[in-house]
Scaffold this motif. Structure first.
Motif, PDB file in Angstrom:
ATOM      1  N   ILE A 131      28.515  -2.317  10.256  1.00  0.00           N
ATOM      2  CA  ILE A 131      27.685  -3.256   9.521  1.00  0.00           C
ATOM      3  C   ILE A 131      28.517  -4.221   8.687  1.00  0.00           C
ATOM      4  N   GLY A 132      29.766  -3.846   8.417  1.00  0.00           N
ATOM      5  CA  GLY A 132      30.612  -4.666   7.559  1.00  0.00           C
ATOM      6  C   GLY A 132      31.591  -5.564   8.292  1.00  0.00           C
ATOM      7  N   HIS A 133      31.450  -5.732   9.643  1.00  0.00           N
ATOM      8  CA  HIS A 133      32.418  -6.512  10.430  1.00  0.00           C
ATOM      9  C   HIS A 133      33.846  -6.108  10.051  1.00  0.00           C
ATOM     10  N   GLY A 134      34.146  -4.858  10.281  1.00  0.00           N
ATOM     11  CA  GLY A 134      35.403  -4.300   9.804  1.00  0.00           C
ATOM     12  C   GLY A 134      36.612  -4.702  10.618  1.00  0.00           C
ATOM     13  N   VAL A 135      37.752  -4.260  10.138  1.00  0.00           N
ATOM     14  CA  VAL A 135      39.013  -4.407  10.854  1.00  0.00           C
ATOM     15  C   VAL A 135      39.091  -3.279  11.877  1.00  0.00           C
ATOM     16  N   LEU A 136      39.345  -3.632  13.118  1.00  0.00           N
ATOM     17  CA  LEU A 136      39.421  -2.643  14.184  1.00  0.00           C
ATOM     18  C   LEU A 136      40.879  -2.274  14.407  1.00  0.00           C
ATOM     19  N   GLU A 137      41.220  -1.018  14.188  1.00  0.00           N
ATOM     20  CA  GLU A 137      42.623  -0.599  14.235  1.00  0.00           C
ATOM     21  C   GLU A 137      42.812   0.611  15.134  1.00  0.00           C
ATOM     22  N   VAL A 138      43.968   0.647  15.773  1.00  0.00           N
ATOM     23  CA  VAL A 138      44.394   1.813  16.538  1.00  0.00           C
ATOM     24  C   VAL A 138      45.699   2.304  15.926  1.00  0.00           C
ATOM     25  N   PHE A 139      45.739   3.570  15.541  1.00  0.00           N
ATOM     26  CA  PHE A 139      46.939   4.187  14.983  1.00  0.00           C
ATOM     27  C   PHE A 139      47.614   5.002  16.080  1.00  0.00           C
ATOM     28  N   ILE A 140      48.903   4.780  16.280  1.00  0.00           N
ATOM     29  CA  ILE A 140      49.660   5.450  17.331  1.00  0.00           C
ATOM     30  C   ILE A 140      50.783   6.249  16.693  1.00  0.00           C
ATOM     31  N   THR A 141      50.872   7.518  17.028  1.00  0.00           N
ATOM     32  CA  THR A 141      51.954   8.359  16.531  1.00  0.00           C
ATOM     33  C   THR A 141      52.386   9.288  17.656  1.00  0.00           C
ATOM     34  N   THR A 142      53.448  10.044  17.443  1.00  0.00           N
ATOM     35  CA  THR A 142      53.945  10.947  18.479  1.00  0.00           C
ATOM     36  C   THR A 142      54.664  12.128  17.853  1.00  0.00           C
ATOM     37  N   ASP A 143      54.637  13.261  18.541  1.00  0.00           N
ATOM     38  CA  ASP A 143      55.485  14.381  18.144  1.00  0.00           C
ATOM     39  C   ASP A 143      56.685  14.504  19.082  1.00  0.00           C
ATOM     40  N   HIS A 144      56.823  13.520  19.988  1.00  0.00           N
ATOM     41  CA  HIS A 144      57.998  13.488  20.862  1.00  0.00           C
ATOM     42  C   HIS A 144      59.242  13.243  20.009  1.00  0.00           C
ATOM     43  N   LEU A 145      60.331  13.928  20.314  1.00  0.00           N
ATOM     44  CA  LEU A 145      61.522  13.854  19.478  1.00  0.00           C
ATOM     45  C   LEU A 145      62.350  12.589  19.721  1.00  0.00           C
ATOM     46  N   GLY A 146      62.004  11.835  20.740  1.00  0.00           N
ATOM     47  CA  GLY A 146      62.698  10.583  20.996  1.00  0.00           C
ATOM     48  C   GLY A 146      61.809   9.384  20.713  1.00  0.00           C
ATOM     49  N   GLU A 147      62.314   8.198  21.046  1.00  0.00           N
ATOM     50  CA  GLU A 147      61.567   6.964  20.838  1.00  0.00           C
ATOM     51  C   GLU A 147      60.641   6.713  22.027  1.00  0.00           C
ATOM     52  N   VAL A 148      59.409   6.263  21.734  1.00  0.00           N
ATOM     53  CA  VAL A 148      58.417   6.013  22.777  1.00  0.00           C
ATOM     54  C   VAL A 148      58.079   4.521  22.811  1.00  0.00           C
ATOM     55  N   MET A 149      58.103   3.925  23.990  1.00  0.00           N
ATOM     56  CA  MET A 149      57.758   2.521  24.175  1.00  0.00           C
ATOM     57  C   MET A 149      56.287   2.410  24.547  1.00  0.00           C
ATOM     58  N   VAL A 150      55.563   1.473  23.919  1.00  0.00           N
ATOM     59  CA  VAL A 150      54.133   1.306  24.152  1.00  0.00           C
ATOM     60  C   VAL A 150      53.836  -0.160  24.454  1.00  0.00           C
ATOM     61  N   ASN A 151      53.093  -0.425  25.525  1.00  0.00           N
ATOM     62  CA  ASN A 151      52.624  -1.760  25.877  1.00  0.00           C
ATOM     63  C   ASN A 151      51.106  -1.814  25.781  1.00  0.00           C
ATOM     64  N   ILE A 152      50.567  -2.898  25.231  1.00  0.00           N
ATOM     65  CA  ILE A 152      49.132  -3.020  25.004  1.00  0.00           C
ATOM     66  C   ILE A 152      48.635  -4.345  25.561  1.00  0.00           C
ATOM     67  N   THR A 153      47.566  -4.303  26.363  1.00  0.00           N
ATOM     68  CA  THR A 153      46.950  -5.513  26.902  1.00  0.00           C
ATOM     69  C   THR A 153      45.428  -5.392  26.799  1.00  0.00           C
ATOM     70  N   THR A 154      44.736  -6.531  26.943  1.00  0.00           N
ATOM     71  CA  THR A 154      43.271  -6.553  27.032  1.00  0.00           C
ATOM     72  C   THR A 154      42.917  -7.262  28.337  1.00  0.00           C
ATOM     73  N   PRO A 155      42.915  -6.541  29.451  1.00  0.00           N
ATOM     74  CA  PRO A 155      42.870  -7.154  30.787  1.00  0.00           C
ATOM     75  C   PRO A 155      41.690  -8.092  31.027  1.00  0.00           C
ATOM     76  N   LYS A 156      40.507  -7.774  30.498  1.00  0.00           N
ATOM     77  CA  LYS A 156      39.332  -8.591  30.787  1.00  0.00           C
ATOM     78  C   LYS A 156      38.843  -9.375  29.578  1.00  0.00           C
ATOM     79  N   PHE A 157      38.958  -8.822  28.401  1.00  0.00           N
ATOM     80  CA  PHE A 157      38.495  -9.510  27.200  1.00  0.00           C
ATOM     81  C   PHE A 157      39.369 -10.721  26.890  1.00  0.00           C
ATOM     82  N   ASN A 158      40.687 -10.543  26.982  1.00  0.00           N
ATOM     83  CA  ASN A 158      41.646 -11.630  26.770  1.00  0.00           C
ATOM     84  C   ASN A 158      42.866 -11.339  27.629  1.00  0.00           C
ATOM     85  N   PRO A 159      42.874 -11.832  28.887  1.00  0.00           N
ATOM     86  CA  PRO A 159      43.971 -11.516  29.818  1.00  0.00           C
ATOM     87  C   PRO A 159      45.342 -11.956  29.309  1.00  0.00           C
ATOM     88  N   GLY A 160      45.399 -12.888  28.356  1.00  0.00           N
ATOM     89  CA  GLY A 160      46.684 -13.360  27.858  1.00  0.00           C
ATOM     90  C   GLY A 160      47.272 -12.516  26.747  1.00  0.00           C
TER      91      GLY A 160
END
Length: 623
Positions: free
Chosen positions: A4-33
């Protein structure tokens, strides 16, 4: 979903992997760019924000999917955050999704959202017996009525019921796996103002029959609960109260408890239980929040979770834990013992205890040193006219399906010996569960624990007796918990012990499996008790050795990000084995968890996939 408050939409990403993790994010249909790349390290939290327009609005069929790829395992939490109206939820991996769901909501501005993970997905929605009508494409669908739509990958369907509404009991089925979220745009419960509610629904095949209610930490108010059942004539036993009978699938029952009272809830058939906290925690503190509580059968042995960040109005964040009293000494929160906390009894159990622990902002890990000991972990926060809550994770095993004997792979989240328990043995040459067998259904140690110590104490291991209960098909048992024993005529196998990883906690390979002959398991329809096995080649036949130059990908999906969908899937990757290239197959089958053509298996992580391949599973094809 819509806030109801037009909030901020957030995704929090964490890991218990002991090394570094690479993450790629796209919006294929909403905004292909749109494209973003980030890295996340152990215990680090990365936040990604999205335009609120990508969230569901009203009742609509739209294209609001977000696609996320990572090269190792991560945990994802979605947050819809606005001034004085916030909620959050953990999001489940694709390989734990299903094709059959029931919706649970409260009673005001109710909504739910469906996310398709594949093209050509046929989805059927049947409005609950007492559910609010759905008006779609100018057609009103009232209680008991059904309609069907065809959805493409990353497409979303969002339904909104209006000021006074409740979608509880609405039944959703699909031809391929989907994700389902439900909650409220803003719901007022008890004192205080309304607040946004959100939780991801679990598939019917993962429903349980033993639950524990919890309180809202840092809030001295009653807590409300709603239970929805999946079968006819289901009996509900809430400790200290009269037994309730629910006649039809999708029927629901609501009840409340006082602020610091926790109780056992039992059903004689599979069900789901949702938590709804009240507002008015004192002064300007607190508002409603929603949590889908996992059944005891789906408790895990370790969790990695993150608090919700709100710099202008910080939350007081807490972790609620439920565990057997005898196992408290083995719990570690961020590698520190937590035995000094105040543990309270739970009505209906002589063994279980509950506590609320204040935690600092950021990422945390809680686990038990014995991976066969499971417990509940729930993350909550209370702020100025605001609150949030979500299960820190859970095992999502298909415990309501038939079982077939299979050879164990440590931490495979399979009932290998079909005794109603999952991953209940340590690889120690002992009969840990007292069934006369040794090392027949192995658990896996948490990566962080194994990195600091190489062996577990040799003390006598517990049998997690708090999970045992005799379940009759004709009458509901007393509420004392001990281990689940199904009647001989039952085809459901309810596990007792741990799924070493949840998707608040990620899974990694921690043991070398020496078995050279593997047997696949076959999931049969619940209407038959036929069991099927297939013997696979030995390791020597496959001539597979250690991996080198591996390039594996881990795919995740988020859709309708106003708390939409996040899903983890080992979709496709390539690697070299003895200089020969192989390709991992993605079957695009609705039972993805168990199916990689041409054989059946169970895969939930890249690291475990590597373990399967090294042991000779036919999951690959030479290019």
């Amino acid at each position: 979903m819509e806030n109801i408050g037009h909030g901020v939409l957030e995704v929090f990403i964490t890991t218990d992997h002991l090394g570094e993790v690479m993450v790629n994010i796209t919006t294929p249909k909403f905004n292909p760019g749109y494209f973003q790349t980030l890295t996340v390290k152990n215990k680090e939290v990365k936040k990604v924000s999205f335009d609120h327009k990508i969230g569901g609005v009203g009742t609509e069929l739209s294209n609001k999917g977000i696609y996320v790829q990572s090269d190792n395992e991560v945990a994802i939490y979605a947050v819809n955050k606005a001034s004085v109206t916030t909620d959050a939820c953990i999001v489940f991996p694709v390989d734990t999704l299903g094709d059959e769901y029931y919706v649970i909501t409260w009673n005001e501005r109710s909504q739910f959202m469906i996310i398709s993970t594949e093209d050509n997905t046929e989805v059927t929605i049947t409005v609950g017996r007492t559910g609010t009508s759905i008006i779609f494409n100018s057609q009103a669908y009232n209680s008991g009525m059904s309609f069907t739509m065809n959805m493409t990958q990353f497409q979303t369907f969002h339904a909104f019921g209006g000021k006074t509404s409740d979608y509880s009991g609405t039944y959703i089925t699909s031809s391929k796996v989907i994700a389902v979220f439900s909650g409220s745009q803003c719901n007022e419960i008890g004192l205080g103002a309304c607040d946004h509610l959100i939780s991801q629904m679990t598939p019917v095949e993962t429903f349980g029959n033993n639950f524990v209610t919890i309180n809202m930490a840092s809030c001295n108010r009653p807590v409300n609960f709603k239970i929805v059942v999946s079968e006819n004539d289901t009996l509900v036993n809430i400790s200290g109260r009269s037994i309730v009978s629910l006649l039809k699938p999708g029927d629901s029952y609501s009840f409340s408890t006082t602020s610091l009272t926790s109780t056992v809830v039992l059903t004689d058939k599979p069900a789901a239980l949702a938590f709804f906290s009240e507002g008015g925690c004192g002064g300007d503190s607190g508002d409603p929040a929603m949590i889908l509580l996992p059944p005891i059968q789906q408790f895990a042995a370790d969790y990695t979770f993150s608090t919700v960040e709100f710099p202008s109005d910080p939350f007081t964040s807490s972790l609620t834990i439920v565990i057997a009293e005898s196992e408290i000494s083995g719990l570690l929160l961020d590698r520190k013992n937590i035995t000094s906390e105040q543990w309270r009894p739970i009505i209906g159990s002589n063994t279980l205890r509950i506590t609320n622990i204040l935690v600092t902002e950021g990422s945390h890990t809680v686990y038990h040193i014995n991976p066969t000991v499971t417990f509940l972990a729930v993350s909550t926060g209370v702020g100025r006219y605001n609150s949030y809550g979500y299960s820190a994770g859970q095992r999502l095993a298909p415990i309501n399906n038939n079982c077939s004997i299979s050879v164990t792979v440590a931490g495979d989240i399979i009932d290998n010996d079909c005794d109603g328990l999952i991953d209940e043995e340590l690889k120690d040459g002992k009969d840990n569960d007292g069934d006369g067998k040794i090392d027949e259904d192995l658990a896996m140690y948490f990566e962080e624990f194994e990195s600091t110590t190489k062996e577990l104490s040799t003390k006598e291991l517990p049998t997690t007796e708090f999970l045992q209960t005799e379940l009759s098909t004709t009458e509901l048992p007393t509420t004392e918990l001990s281990t689940i024993s199904m009647s001989a005529s039952s085809t459901r196998h309810f596990p007792k012990t741990t799924f070493i990883k949840t998707f608040a906690s990620t899974t990694t390979s921690r043991e070398t499996v020496t078995t050279t002959k593997l047997t696949t398991i076959s999931r049969q329809p619940t209407t038959t008790s036929i069991q099927s096995t297939t013997t696979l080649p030995t390791t020597s036949d496959m001539q597979m050795q250690n991996f080198s130059e591996e390039v594996l990908s881990t795919d995740l999906v988020i859709a309708g990000v106003v708390i939409s969908m996040f899903a983890y899937e080992s979709r496709e990757g390539s690697f070299k084995i003895q200089n020969s290239k192989f390709k991992i197959h993605n079957s695009k089958h609705k039972e993805f968890r168990f199916r990689f053509p041409p054989f059946l298996c169970h895969v939930v992580s890249v690291s475990r996939l590597k373990m399967y391949l090294s042991e000779g599973w036919l999951l690959v094809k030479m290019l």
